[in-house]
Design a protein around this motif. Structure first.
Motif, short mmCIF file in Angstrom:
data_model
loop_
_atom_site.label_atom_id
_atom_site.label_comp_id
_atom_site.label_asym_id
_atom_site.label_seq_id
_atom_site.Cartn_x
_atom_site.Cartn_y
_atom_site.Cartn_z
N PRO A 42 -5.31 6.47 50.54
CA PRO A 42 -6.09 7.69 50.74
C PRO A 42 -5.24 8.95 50.93
N PHE A 43 -4.28 8.90 51.86
CA PHE A 43 -3.50 10.10 52.17
C PHE A 43 -2.02 9.76 52.13
N PHE A 65 -10.69 -6.88 52.09
CA PHE A 65 -11.61 -7.86 52.64
C PHE A 65 -11.30 -9.26 52.11
N HIS A 106 -8.47 15.38 50.19
CA HIS A 106 -9.63 15.29 51.09
C HIS A 106 -10.94 15.33 50.33
N LEU A 107 -10.88 15.74 49.04
CA LEU A 107 -12.11 15.79 48.24
C LEU A 107 -12.13 14.78 47.10
N PHE A 143 -10.85 3.32 45.63
CA PHE A 143 -10.95 3.01 47.06
C PHE A 143 -11.99 1.93 47.34
N ARG A 144 -12.96 1.76 46.46
CA ARG A 144 -13.83 0.60 46.62
C ARG A 144 -13.07 -0.69 46.28
N PHE A 203 -12.16 11.66 46.99
CA PHE A 203 -13.08 10.53 47.16
C PHE A 203 -14.37 10.74 46.35
N ARG A 204 -14.65 12.01 46.01
CA ARG A 204 -15.92 12.33 45.34
C ARG A 204 -15.84 12.22 43.84
N PHE A 222 -11.42 7.96 41.86
CA PHE A 222 -10.99 7.62 43.22
C PHE A 222 -12.06 6.87 44.00
N GLY A 223 -13.32 7.12 43.70
CA GLY A 223 -14.36 6.27 44.26
C GLY A 223 -14.09 4.82 43.90
N ASP A 261 -23.86 8.58 45.78
CA ASP A 261 -23.74 8.49 47.24
C ASP A 261 -22.54 7.66 47.68
N GLY A 262 -21.65 7.36 46.72
CA GLY A 262 -20.43 6.64 47.07
C GLY A 262 -20.58 5.14 47.10
N ARG A 276 -9.84 -1.06 46.62
CA ARG A 276 -8.93 -1.25 47.76
C ARG A 276 -9.66 -1.97 48.90
N HIS A 277 -10.87 -1.52 49.18
CA HIS A 277 -11.66 -2.19 50.21
C HIS A 277 -11.89 -3.66 49.87
#
Lengths: 477, 477
Positions: free
Chosen positions: B467-468, B140, B120-121, B132-133, B123-124, B128-129, B39-40, B135-136
């Protein structure tokens, strides 16, 4: 040499009887004796007491409003009002002089209009120091709120080829020399030769890309700049502003409302917790501003009162259809006090939104299920065939502060709405792909950061809550 | 109906013996029995066990890679390896189907190049999950670091009239219709008729405006998008990327170095603390990538080893002049192993920076006091008349990760450098004003956010950490 201490730290501790060094800018210098020194860490200034007998008169003459100083001395209990401690100076060094004859900031009240002209210096005033510290505290609270909930901060693109969202006029981005644009045989600009090989614009919203992230990462939010090339010279419009746009897989409209309400309350509470001094100062400013207005236009609540109004009560939730019925039967409608008459299908105006919040419910309001005709193509269609699962959060004084919806997750329904609104499915193939492959109910909303800061600081003009506002014919600094 | 629980929460608690509901996307479905559901919220997938005898075959056929499911069941201890608990499904609802014949993501390893085409896909995917986690978590941590220190987050302008910084080619921003540009009598574009009344560009740096903030608020930082219209199609360049730029009043060069070192260590520690699973996954990927390379080009350290290398040691500090002398006397120079020969006055190349870090000192390095000729006009001039108070932080694998300096606070000196570099004092009057009115020693630096993420995730191509990505001829999504 003592390590430098920040004025906020020194004042907050309230401790005295030790030597230290502070650095900052002179706000005022009274009687050749009392310096109000500010270093930006807090709206309060430190009182520095100068021994005028023992200080070189040449140095004393250089202690003027705006000069940068390093001061070493002893922290002592203050006999004066308004502060617990003050600094008895033993050594003063001028770091940077300031010519009082040319320095635009004088120790008096300047108009906000004037300060906008010198936005590079307005950080040095009490009002703008407070505004930008509150802005910081809110930005941080937004990140903390979403981080605690397991959201992923997503940087959606600023330069975009998508101009399909219909959210307003867009700025064009190009690497062309406008004196010498390559042309096609037909004489049109040959965008194949531009940097991106096709027309490019500045984003008006990160929502569509945010949805892509949510459909893999689950819960995401954007917090970035967005742009409108609208020629609106008002106190409510900026050409460049910051938006927060959360997008959540598996959220239906009610989850979306719960998140929006929880977030707004969290942010107000954070401002009250971390910016007490600054909000007090801004609250006084707000009261003074209100006093200048004709009685009828004055806010019924003070600044802190408005914050508590939103913090302490559950938000009233009702549908658009219920809201319209309520407005139609209201004394305001009967006495023709609304400028815009009320009827189902209309886009509610600020006067109607504020009536609901301030006069009728006396609490923040969430209106849901708006007519499809007045909302964007991506909002989920309700079974009644007329409305969509939209939600607007309405606040006192400003009306709409958040707009959002459950997103249309059904491929066929979405396609149909795009056709009605003349949005090209080919251009947005990537958006449709999320509905083709493992679609699911999902929701999101948008919060304009500057609107939020205006609400919390009470600043009436949006140009006064962003460091360097961009508006028509205004791109200074 | 049980309230939905996130898979990260369910797996982390390790608790079993209760009913719950999860929602996510099918990664794989083995033997008509074992669903890996993601679920990401974490790179780990939850094993969902299906009772294939009791489940409608029509439903079973719809459980395919990419489909979105809601699953209710009982959490039980897992007999299998790799997880403590699994979910024994009692009710499965298909939220969104996924046609295996057209879904681009198959349950196999795809190349990063292919995944870039379907950003666009992506992330799944696991990789890449994780990226980008991370990166977040880094974004923060940056906000938390500066917030704890009392810095103010400053949103400097994205659209700017200033093209004076000489930091590279800029994108133009216009509201003109490029088919119909208003012209002056001389035939040039009449920018007085454009939105801002003058030529406008996308910012290349928020530093100069950041300094304005620092000279009132004390300590500020930017964290926003910056742009370069350079036609560079490499694994290291983006046309749109994010920068962090702190600017601090009353900081000299040493304070600046201390802050940069403390910040980098804080960020690495935060990634290790909050992204253990994701970094483990990325570390394995990094090892596999390295194995594909010729022996000589392989990293001597694994991903986590590199992070600890930077976390555990004090950074080595030396001047540019010392660094050049060291390189000139190095065995590499003698054996002509450097592609670019070393001499005082040169701009150090990545090979030299990496030699200092990886071969000589075996720790991160801060080089200071570079020749004025190769640095920007705003860096503070040293007394030797040749060098400026610059600092570059060098990391293993990538070379420069941070560039900064003490800023030239002396009006006359700054003006003289602007003249030498043909920068208009009239255009930058507002920058000079901070030196005219209460100037003080101050410093700052810049950190490219994507470079940092590349270092921490081990991703070799900068297009895989945003992301893009925007690059020449690439503006998809």
């Amino acid at each position: 040499m003592h390590p430098r201490v920040k004025i906020k730290t020194l004042l907050q501790s309230g401790r005295s009887g030790y030597e230290t060094t502070v650095k900052g800018w002179v706000r005022t210098f009274r009687n050749n004796q009392f310096i109000a020194l500010n270093d930006g860490s807090t709206s309060a200034s430190l009182q520095v007491v100068v021994d005028r007998e023992q200080t070189d008169p040449a140095l004393l003459r250089r202690i003027v409003t705006g000069a940068a100083l390093s001061v070493t001395g002893t922290v002592i209990p203050s006999p004066g009002k308004g502060q617990q401690v003050e600094l008895k100076a033993t050594e003063i060094t001028i770091l940077g002089d300031c010519d009082p004859d040319t320095y635009p900031l004088q120790p008096k009240k300047h108009s906000l209009e004037f300060l906008r002209e010198i936005a590079h210096l307005r950080f040095r005033t009490n009002t703008f120091g407070a505004v930008f510290r509150v802005r910081h505290a809110l930005a941080f609270a937004i990140h903390r709120f979403f981080n605690e909930k397991g959201f992923v901060y997503l940087h959606t693109p600023i330069i975009t080829a998508s101009d399909a969202e219909g959210a307003g006029e867009m700025f064009r981005v190009t690497a062309f020399d406008l004196n010498d644009i390559p042309r096609s045989a037909e004489g049109n600009p040959d965008f194949r030769q531009d940097f991106f090989g096709r027309p490019a614009h500045l984003t008006v919203s990160g929502q569509l890309e945010g949805e892509l992230g949510a459909m893999g990462l689950g819960e995401v939010y954007t917090f970035g700049p967005t742009f409108r090339a609208e020629n609106s010279n008002t106190a409510r419009h900026l050409a460049e502003f910051w938006m927060i746009e959360p997008e959540m897989a598996f959220y239906e409209l009610e989850d979306n409302m719960n998140l929006a309400e929880e977030m707004l309350k969290y942010l107000i509470a954070a401002a009250l917790e971390h910016c007490g001094d600054d909000l007090e100062l801004l609250g006084k400013r707000f009261d003074e501003e209100e006093k200048q207005k004709p009685q009828q236009q004055r806010s019924e609540m003070g600044l802190l009162e408005k914050l508590k109004f939103c913090l302490d009560q559950p938000f009233q939730r009702l549908t658009y259809t219920e809201a319209i019925a309520l407005l139609e039967n209201s004394p305001y409608q009967k006495k023709k006090k609304f400028q815009y008459p009320v009827s189902w299908g209309m886009d509610m105006q600020s006067e109607h939104e504020r009536y609901l919040v301030e006069k009728h419910f006396k609490k923040p309001v969430i209106v849901t299920d708006y007519p499809a005709e007045i909302k964007a193509f991506y909002m989920r269609q309700n079974d009644d065939g007329k409305t969509v699962a939209a939600m607007d959060v309405l606040f006192p004084g400003i009306g709409e502060i958040i707009g959002g919806s459950q997103r249309e997750e059904r491929y066929d329904r979405l396609l149909q709405r795009m056709e009605v609104q003349h949005i090209s499915p080919e251009e947005l193939y990537w958006y449709l792909d999320t509905r083709r492959f493992g679609t699911c109910p999902h929701s999101g909303f948008g919060l304009g950061f500057e609107r939020l800061i205006q609400f919390i600081t009470g600043m009436g003009n949006i140009r006064d809550v962003i460091p360097f506002p961009r508006t028509p014919r205004n791109i200074s600094f």
